[in-house]
Design an enzyme around this catalytic site. Structure first.
Site: not given
Ligand code: 3PG
Ligand code: MG
Length: 394
Positions: A35, A196, A352, A375
């Site tokens: 990032r 999941k 992720g 997400g």
């Molecule tokens: C993440 O890593 O998912 C983003 O930086 C957002 O963070 P959060 O899920 O704590 O809102």
């Protein structure tokens, strides 16, 4: 949506929302710099135009002020990656932050303290957003990973600016996701993993319209195996979705999309690196055992399909990849995605765990695009409007 491409930052102080929510080890070293590297082109463009950059981000999910979550921990690494000194002010809004911004010269970068030290950030508080807006002349959002949150710094603050622009990360994320969503070069293969089924339902439903193959690995695959009448021992299962997954299989068939499941699984008798293991065929897991990875025949099958694809999207590990004993499936899938890319395929790695697997293997530059969003990417691909992006259009 206006992007920074055609904007001249000369003499401007840009308030830039970045996603510097990076993983840290116990000694506060940054363990994945994706990032930070991703944000570099946007920041450098601002500086090269003759502007200065005021960076704001969250780190983790602190409940109030908590030194463990201070952004001071990432200053050294961020400076190294950006190639310019990142100044740090231990304040997010208010007089101290405003004074640090006032002292900022063209070509300089300032990082504010963690936005989430204030509950107002996640609440999207209007007064807090207005305070933030005093810290720049122009607003740039380049925090794609947080664009699915309607927080003060990602969404609400935009209304206080005439110039609100998307940075290069947001632009690239949308372009690359659209390469898959708007129909990639065929064959299109989606690799879905993770624990999941419920996390992936909406995206799989979307992918049924664009994919030729949907590979289902990881913990989510056992719900399908059980629904089909198999034995899954102690493996993960979402019992409330047994009917749904059979409907999904029927829907895929009707649309001519191949759902591809594991042939075999690697089982363990414990969630640890020194567990006893065995390999059995899918749906034949004895009591007392749990599926923790895909097996060798599955690796061969999945790798073959991936390497024959021209568009690949991957989201979610094939097993418990944080435990080396159970990481082989995820590693081999990463290798297959790399090889497909070398053979000319377009590959998009969802954030992720799949992004971590690609980066830990050093393949980050060997795939087409590693998303900075977990997400956020999923929600975008599900067809949802991301509030952080909508705010730039308003
Ligand atoms: C993440 O890593 O998912 C983003 O930086 C957002 O963070 P959060 O899920 O704590 O809102
Ligand atoms: Mg998250």
């Amino acid at each position: 949506m206006k992007t920074i491409k055609d904007f001249n930052f000369q003499g401007k102080k840009a308030l830039v929302r970045v996603d510097f929510n990076v993983p840290l080890d116990a000694d506060f070293n940054v363990t994945d710099t994706t990032r930070l590297k991703a944000a570099k082109p946007t920041i450098i463009k601002i500086l090269e135009d003759g502007g200065s950059a005021v960076l704001m981000s969250h780190l983790g999910r602190p409940k109030g002020v908590d030194a463990q979550f201070s952004l001071k921990h990432i200053v050294k690494t961020a400076s190294e990656i950006l190639g310019v000194e990142v100044k740090f002010v231990p304040a997010t809004v208010g007089a101290e932050a405003e004074a640090a911004v006032a002292a900022l010269e063209p070509g300089e970068v300032l990082l504010l303290e963690n936005l989430r030290f204030f509950a107002e950030e996640t609440k999207g508080d209007l007064a807090f957003s207005e305070q933030l807006s005093k810290l720049g002349d122009v607003y740039v959002n380049d925090a794609f990973g947080t664009a699915h949150r309607a927080h003060a710094s990602t969404t609400i603050v935009a209304q206080f600016f005439q110039d609100k622009l998307a940075g290069f990360v947001i632009e690239a994320e949308l372009v690359n996701a659209d390469k898959v969503l708007k129909g990639g070069v065929k064959p299109v293969t989606a690799i879905m993993g993770g624990a999941k089924v419920s996390d992936k339902i909406l995206i799989i439903e979307k992918l049924l319209d664009v994919a030729d193959n949907i590979i289902i690995g990881g913990g989510m695959s056992y719900t399908f195996a059980k629904a089909e009448g198999g034995s899954i021992g102690n493996s993960l299962c979402q019992n409330d979705l047994l009917d749904y997954v059979l409907e999904l299989e029927a829907k895929a068939k009707a649309k001519g999309v191949k759902l591809i499941f594991p042939i075999d699984n690697l089982l363990g008798d414990a969630f640890s690196n020194d567990a006893n293991t065995q390999v059995v065929l899918r749906g034949q897991i004895p009591d007392g055992w749990e599926g923790f990875d895909i097996g060798p025949q599955t690796i061969e099958l999945f790798s073959k399909i991936i390497k024959e694809s021209k568009t690949v999207i991957w989201n979610g590990p094939m097993g418990v990849s944080e435990i080396p004993l159970y990481a082989t499936g995820t590693i081999e899938v990463a290798k297959a995605v790399k090889e497909a890319t070398e053979g000319g395929a377009f590959s998009l790695i969802g954030g992720g765990d799949s992004a971590a697997a690609i980066n830990n293997l050093g393949f980050g530059d060997d795939v087409s695009y590693v998303s900075t969003g977990g997400g956020a990417l999923l929600e975008y691909m599900e067809g949802k409007e991301l509030p952080g992006i909508a705010a730039l259009r308003a």
